[in-house]
Scaffold this active site. Structure first.
Site, short mmCIF file in Angstrom:
data_model
loop_
_atom_site.label_atom_id
_atom_site.label_comp_id
_atom_site.label_asym_id
_atom_site.label_seq_id
_atom_site.Cartn_x
_atom_site.Cartn_y
_atom_site.Cartn_z
N HIS A 31 42.95 77.34 42.49
CA HIS A 31 42.79 78.05 43.76
C HIS A 31 43.60 79.35 43.80
O HIS A 31 43.03 80.42 43.91
CB HIS A 31 43.23 77.09 44.88
N HIS A 83 44.79 84.60 45.64
CA HIS A 83 44.06 83.99 44.53
C HIS A 83 44.26 84.90 43.32
O HIS A 83 43.34 85.09 42.53
CB HIS A 83 42.57 83.87 44.88
N GLU A 93 42.62 79.38 56.34
CA GLU A 93 43.76 78.79 55.63
C GLU A 93 45.11 79.20 56.26
O GLU A 93 46.14 79.15 55.59
CB GLU A 93 43.73 79.21 54.16
N HIS A 114 49.63 84.35 50.63
CA HIS A 114 48.72 83.43 49.93
C HIS A 114 47.66 84.27 49.25
O HIS A 114 46.96 85.04 49.91
CB HIS A 114 48.06 82.45 50.89
ZN LIG Z 1 42.97 80.47 49.42
#
Ligand SMILES: [Zn+2]
Length: 267
Positions: free
Chosen positions: A199, A131, A110, A129
């Site tokens: 997500h 979760h 990602e 980034h």
């Molecule tokens: Zn992710």
């Protein structure tokens, strides 16, 4: 006296323009940026470990920083659990997320999140980034995230929610190419935080410490907001005026950063 300590070879980033380089889709090998202050690499390593220690990252997720000497490059770890990242693992990529010197290292699938945000937002110097779990409910319900306390004052800019179905229909939910990364960057707009439905989220900042600070307090705020909703009744959130005023003070994160960094690096 030099402003920075001399570059130390073991930082894992190729400083040789003649080094073997991956080939970009245009056929031209991306060239390495200039030398990086090892203290800044340490900050990026610390960021990864801090976010793991604070429960924002677990075995997944990642943090990156714009290359301090070349705004068309960014730095992030090879694909690795965030708590295990060392300076040796830091790689240099161009903004299309091609590696400058892969040397067989596996990259995060990602990573396009980071490249496309750096491309869209010249003011952004660091991207997280994650979760982070408490935030997830605010991406799948109609309840918007709002700042519950002063530490999360930056949330006065209500985080938009990225809906991958609108861009690509049924997917595996991952941001695995530049088209999806650009769509996410578009949803982020000028905000410091965007949620990703089902997500996780992305958090950006003008420095690594501020992006880390915001990622941590986005998670804490989500817990507090859910608790306030569970108590019931009208909620007296931080106002936009209060949030904006607090956001200016937040730029001074040095005290917390030194503590977090010391704990994370064991120094
Ligand atoms: Zn992710």
């Amino acid at each position: 006296m030099m402003a920075f300590p001399p570059f130390r070879r073991p930082c894992g980033i190729s400083q040789q323009r003649t080094a073997m380089a991956a080939t970009s889709p245009t056929g031209a090998p991306p060239r390495s940026g200039v030398a990086v202050d090892p203290a800044l690499i340490d900050d990026l390593v610390a960021a990864s470990r801090i976010l793991a220690a604070e429960g924002v990252l677990d075995g997944y997720g990642h943090v990156s920083m714009r290359h301090p000497g070349n705004p068309e490059r960014y730095l992030m770890s090879r694909s690795l659990a965030p708590a295990l990242v060392t300076a040796e693992d830091i790689m240099e990529l161009d903004l299309d997320s091609n590696p400058v010197d892969a040397r067989g290292r596996t990259m995060f699938r990602e990573r396009f999140i980071h490249g496309m945000i750096f491309k869209a937002r010249p003011d952004v110097m660091a991207v997280v980034h994650s979760h982070s779990p408490a935030v997830i409910p605010f991406g799948i319900t109609p309840v918007p995230m709002k700042p519950t306390f002063h530490m999360a004052g930056f949330l006065y800019q209500e985080p938009p929610v990225f809906e991958i179905r609108d861009v690509a229909g049924w997917t595996n939910m991952l941001i695995t190419d530049n088209r999806l990364g650009a769509a996410l960057a578009d949803t982020l707009g000028q905000n410091p935080v965007a949620l990703m439905r089902g997500h996780g989220n992305v958090v950006v900042g003008p420095s690594v410490p501020i992006a880390v600070f915001r990622a941590i307090y986005t998670e804490v705020n989500a817990r507090l907001q859910a608790a306030a909703i569970a108590i019931g009744g009208p909620i007296n959130y931080i106002s936009a005026e209060e949030g904006a005023a607090r956001d200016k003070v937040e730029r001074d994160v040095g005290r917390a950063w030194e503590l977090w960094k010391r704990k994370a690096l064991g120094k």
